[in-house]
Design a protein around this motif. Structure first.
Motif, PDB file in Angstrom:
ATOM      1  N   PRO A  41       0.813  -1.221   0.000  1.00 21.14           N
ATOM      2  CA  PRO A  41       0.000   0.000   0.000  1.00 21.14           C
ATOM      3  C   PRO A  41       0.848   1.274   0.000  1.00 21.14           C
ATOM      4  O   PRO A  41       0.540   2.242  -0.702  1.00 21.14           O
ATOM      5  CB  PRO A  41      -0.806  -0.100   1.302  1.00 21.14           C
ATOM      6  N   LEU A  42       1.950   1.261   0.758  1.00 27.16           N
ATOM      7  CA  LEU A  42       2.817   2.437   0.812  1.00 27.16           C
ATOM      8  C   LEU A  42       3.468   2.687  -0.552  1.00 27.16           C
ATOM      9  O   LEU A  42       3.563   3.828  -1.011  1.00 27.16           O
ATOM     10  CB  LEU A  42       3.889   2.227   1.891  1.00 27.16           C
ATOM     11  N   LEU A  43       3.875   1.605  -1.205  1.00 28.27           N
ATOM     12  CA  LEU A  43       4.472   1.732  -2.536  1.00 28.27           C
ATOM     13  C   LEU A  43       3.440   2.308  -3.511  1.00 28.27           C
ATOM     14  O   LEU A  43       3.736   3.215  -4.291  1.00 28.27           O
ATOM     15  CB  LEU A  43       4.961   0.358  -3.018  1.00 28.27           C
ATOM     16  N   ALA A  44       2.212   1.791  -3.443  1.00 35.20           N
ATOM     17  CA  ALA A  44       1.151   2.253  -4.343  1.00 35.20           C
ATOM     18  C   ALA A  44       0.849   3.729  -4.090  1.00 35.20           C
ATOM     19  O   ALA A  44       0.717   4.521  -5.025  1.00 35.20           O
ATOM     20  CB  ALA A  44      -0.106   1.407  -4.141  1.00 35.20           C
ATOM     21  N   LEU A  91       5.191   7.962 -14.214  1.00 42.01           N
ATOM     22  CA  LEU A  91       5.630   8.627 -15.450  1.00 42.01           C
ATOM     23  C   LEU A  91       5.043   7.957 -16.685  1.00 42.01           C
ATOM     24  O   LEU A  91       4.697   8.633 -17.665  1.00 42.01           O
ATOM     25  CB  LEU A  91       7.161   8.625 -15.526  1.00 42.01           C
ATOM     26  N   ILE A  92       4.920   6.631 -16.653  1.00 41.87           N
ATOM     27  CA  ILE A  92       4.373   5.919 -17.815  1.00 41.87           C
ATOM     28  C   ILE A  92       2.882   6.260 -17.987  1.00 41.87           C
ATOM     29  O   ILE A  92       2.413   6.494 -19.100  1.00 41.87           O
ATOM     30  CB  ILE A  92       4.618   4.397 -17.676  1.00 41.87           C
ATOM     31  N   ILE A  93       2.158   6.368 -16.885  1.00 39.14           N
ATOM     32  CA  ILE A  93       0.742   6.778 -16.966  1.00 39.14           C
ATOM     33  C   ILE A  93       0.651   8.214 -17.503  1.00 39.14           C
ATOM     34  O   ILE A  93      -0.173   8.518 -18.368  1.00 39.14           O
ATOM     35  CB  ILE A  93       0.054   6.683 -15.592  1.00 39.14           C
TER      36      ILE A  93
ATOM     37  N   ILE B  84      -7.311  12.439  -9.917  1.00 42.55           N
ATOM     38  CA  ILE B  84      -7.960  11.254  -9.343  1.00 42.55           C
ATOM     39  C   ILE B  84      -7.688  10.033 -10.221  1.00 42.55           C
ATOM     40  O   ILE B  84      -7.284   8.972  -9.734  1.00 42.55           O
ATOM     41  CB  ILE B  84      -9.486  11.483  -9.183  1.00 42.55           C
ATOM     42  N   ILE B  85      -7.886  10.207 -11.541  1.00 39.33           N
ATOM     43  CA  ILE B  85      -7.642   9.083 -12.458  1.00 39.33           C
ATOM     44  C   ILE B  85      -6.184   8.620 -12.341  1.00 39.33           C
ATOM     45  O   ILE B  85      -5.899   7.427 -12.217  1.00 39.33           O
ATOM     46  CB  ILE B  85      -7.977   9.490 -13.917  1.00 39.33           C
ATOM     47  N   GLY B  86      -5.265   9.590 -12.358  1.00 37.51           N
ATOM     48  CA  GLY B  86      -3.842   9.241 -12.265  1.00 37.51           C
ATOM     49  C   GLY B  86      -3.519   8.502 -10.978  1.00 37.51           C
ATOM     50  O   GLY B  86      -2.772   7.516 -10.988  1.00 37.51           O
ATOM     51  N   SER B  87      -4.093   8.974  -9.864  1.00 36.84           N
ATOM     52  CA  SER B  87      -3.823   8.322  -8.573  1.00 36.84           C
ATOM     53  C   SER B  87      -4.384   6.915  -8.550  1.00 36.84           C
ATOM     54  O   SER B  87      -3.714   5.969  -8.123  1.00 36.84           O
ATOM     55  CB  SER B  87      -4.450   9.115  -7.418  1.00 36.84           C
ATOM     56  N   VAL B  88      -5.629   6.774  -9.014  1.00 34.07           N
ATOM     57  CA  VAL B  88      -6.280   5.463  -8.971  1.00 34.07           C
ATOM     58  C   VAL B  88      -5.556   4.468  -9.882  1.00 34.07           C
ATOM     59  O   VAL B  88      -5.298   3.324  -9.497  1.00 34.07           O
ATOM     60  CB  VAL B  88      -7.779   5.585  -9.351  1.00 34.07           C
ATOM     61  N   VAL B  89      -5.180   4.926 -11.088  1.00 36.08           N
ATOM     62  CA  VAL B  89      -4.477   4.024 -12.003  1.00 36.08           C
ATOM     63  C   VAL B  89      -3.093   3.671 -11.446  1.00 36.08           C
ATOM     64  O   VAL B  89      -2.658   2.515 -11.524  1.00 36.08           O
ATOM     65  CB  VAL B  89      -4.377   4.639 -13.422  1.00 36.08           C
ATOM     66  N   LEU B  93      -2.108  -0.128 -10.706  1.00 35.67           N
ATOM     67  CA  LEU B  93      -0.980  -0.776 -11.383  1.00 35.67           C
ATOM     68  C   LEU B  93       0.029  -1.322 -10.381  1.00 35.67           C
ATOM     69  O   LEU B  93       0.559  -2.420 -10.549  1.00 35.67           O
ATOM     70  CB  LEU B  93      -0.282   0.210 -12.328  1.00 35.67           C
ATOM     71  N   ILE B  94       0.297  -0.545  -9.321  1.00 33.56           N
ATOM     72  CA  ILE B  94       1.280  -1.019  -8.328  1.00 33.56           C
ATOM     73  C   ILE B  94       0.725  -2.240  -7.583  1.00 33.56           C
ATOM     74  O   ILE B  94       1.463  -3.182  -7.304  1.00 33.56           O
ATOM     75  CB  ILE B  94       1.658   0.098  -7.332  1.00 33.56           C
ATOM     76  N   TYR B  95      -0.577  -2.229  -7.284  1.00 27.81           N
ATOM     77  CA  TYR B  95      -1.160  -3.409  -6.637  1.00 27.81           C
ATOM     78  C   TYR B  95      -1.031  -4.625  -7.538  1.00 27.81           C
ATOM     79  O   TYR B  95      -0.702  -5.721  -7.096  1.00 27.81           O
ATOM     80  CB  TYR B  95      -2.622  -3.172  -6.246  1.00 27.81           C
ATOM     81  N   GLY B  96      -1.295  -4.419  -8.846  1.00 26.36           N
ATOM     82  CA  GLY B  96      -1.154  -5.509  -9.810  1.00 26.36           C
ATOM     83  C   GLY B  96       0.276  -6.028  -9.844  1.00 26.36           C
ATOM     84  O   GLY B  96       0.524  -7.234  -9.750  1.00 26.36           O
ATOM     85  N   LEU B  97       1.223  -5.081  -9.942  1.00 27.16           N
ATOM     86  CA  LEU B  97       2.643  -5.453  -9.931  1.00 27.16           C
ATOM     87  C   LEU B  97       3.008  -6.135  -8.618  1.00 27.16           C
ATOM     88  O   LEU B  97       3.745  -7.123  -8.600  1.00 27.16           O
ATOM     89  CB  LEU B  97       3.507  -4.187 -10.066  1.00 27.16           C
ATOM     90  N   GLY B  98       2.477  -5.587  -7.522  1.00 28.11           N
ATOM     91  CA  GLY B  98       2.766  -6.130  -6.192  1.00 28.11           C
ATOM     92  C   GLY B  98       2.318  -7.578  -6.069  1.00 28.11           C
ATOM     93  O   GLY B  98       3.018  -8.409  -5.494  1.00 28.11           O
ATOM     94  N   LYS B  99       1.174  -7.869  -6.662  1.00 25.45           N
ATOM     95  CA  LYS B  99       0.656  -9.246  -6.635  1.00 25.45           C
ATOM     96  C   LYS B  99       1.642 -10.201  -7.311  1.00 25.45           C
ATOM     97  O   LYS B  99       1.847 -11.327  -6.879  1.00 25.45           O
ATOM     98  CB  LYS B  99      -0.692  -9.323  -7.376  1.00 25.45           C
TER      99      LYS B  99
END
Lengths: 236, 107
Positions: A41-44, A91-93, B84-89, B93-99
């Protein structure tokens, strides 16, 4: 500092993708090795944080604008490798969805802001803080200086990438194909505004976030290894 | 969710609400000029730059939502929506990568 499409010719942008691929792979490997699922969560949130911070454009005298990145503080808190992952994602987004930074320049922008910043930030912070107490003022100073240097050095890299274009791609019939200004223009322009203004902004944000973590969750700033050793002793 | 995560999310929400302040800066960033800049300064647009510049059409260019218009309120709303869109995406993406990346070693 988001280099758009077209400013860098293929030699430069392809070279930076080639540099970035092993860095991304190694960063992924290090995240897998070092990060626990509790820290995801912190990373995200760090990726969302850098995304939003970069939207705060600040005007400076002379008519230019710029922004902070938050690259150093993410490197200090999560370690440089996790920071590379989170800043690269932001940055990619920005490039694909919002057209901020070019698609061809993703390698360049991820290198300048996503790699140079957390690595310079993390090691500057480590070097200056030494063995001082987590709650010490010395560590605040270390974070502030780390923030400042991280953005200034990243801007130097961007200026260098811009400025080598006229040498790599000289004018044909009086027209430069890509960035027309050489290093004598791009380095002073990029470094100057970051040394005088945006570096100070980055330093301020790094310091503020650092003090917040120092006061409220100092355990997140503890040395990764000792934290790992401590957690490993907890029975599963 | 622990307390510090909640506070970070709250801080992020505050930042998102204030992002339209970033719109007040109207200058041009060094090295991020539009094609007109080169026409004006050099009398030509660098040909390689011109052809590469249209390689990608972003769906929400410059953090604006198409259709919201060019009014101050429209731009501010688009900017907040983009944040908001940028934060949510980013988080998704990080959650997906984290998985994929992170072993479940939390317990």
């Amino acid at each position: 500092m988001h280099i758009p499409d077209g400013y860098l010719g293929p030699i430069t942008y392809i070279a930076l993708f080639i540099i970035m691929v092993p860095i991304w792979l190694y960063a992924g490997y290090r995240v897998r090795k070092d990060l626990r699922s509790k820290q995801v969560p912190l990373l995200a949130l760090s990726a969302a944080f850098t995304f939003v911070i970069m939207m705060f454009n600040v005007p400076i005298p002379g008519g230019s604008t710029g922004h902070a990145v938050g690259g150093a503080i993410i490197g200090i808190i999560l370690g440089p490798w996790a920071a590379i992952v989170s800043i690269s994602v932001a940055l990619i987004i920005q490039a694909f969805v919002f057209g901020d930074g070019g698609i061809t320049a993703i390698g360049a922008n991820c290198f300048n802001m996503g790699v140079v910043m957390p690595i310079v930030g993390y090691y500057t912070y480590k070097l200056i803080s030494g063995n001082s107490d987590i709650k010490s003022v010395r560590r605040i100073a270390a974070a502030v200086i780390a923030g400042y240097l991280s953005l200034v050095i990243a801007s130097g890299f961007a200026g260098f990438e811009f400025g080598i274009q006229p040498y790599l791609y000289p004018a044909v019939n009086g027209q430069f194909p890509y960035m027309p200004y050489d290093l004598s223009v791009t380095l002073p322009a990029m470094l100057g505004e970051h040394i005088l203004f945006f570096g100070v902004l980055e330093a301020l944000i790094t310091g503020l976030v650092f003090v917040y973590f120092q006061r409220n969750t100092p355990e997140l700033l503890e040395n990764k290894k000792s934290k790992k050793a401590m957690l490993d002793k907890v029975p599963v | 969710m622990d307390n510090s995560t909640k506070i970070i999310i709250a801080a992020l929400i505050v930042l998102v609400i204030f992002t339209p302040l970033g719109l007040l800066a109207v200058g041009e960033t060094f090295g991020e000029w539009g094609l007109e800049y080169f026409e004006e300064k050099l009398g030509y647009v660098p040909p390689g730059l011109e052809s590469l510049s249209s390689i990608w059409g972003a769906p929400l260019p410059d953090y604006g939502i198409p259709g919201l218009g060019d009014t101050t309120v429209g731009a501010a709303a688009g900017y907040i929506a983009s944040a908001i869109i940028g934060s949510v995406v980013s988080v998704g993406l990080i959650y997906g990568l984290g998985k994929i990346l992170v072993k479940d070693n939390s317990s």
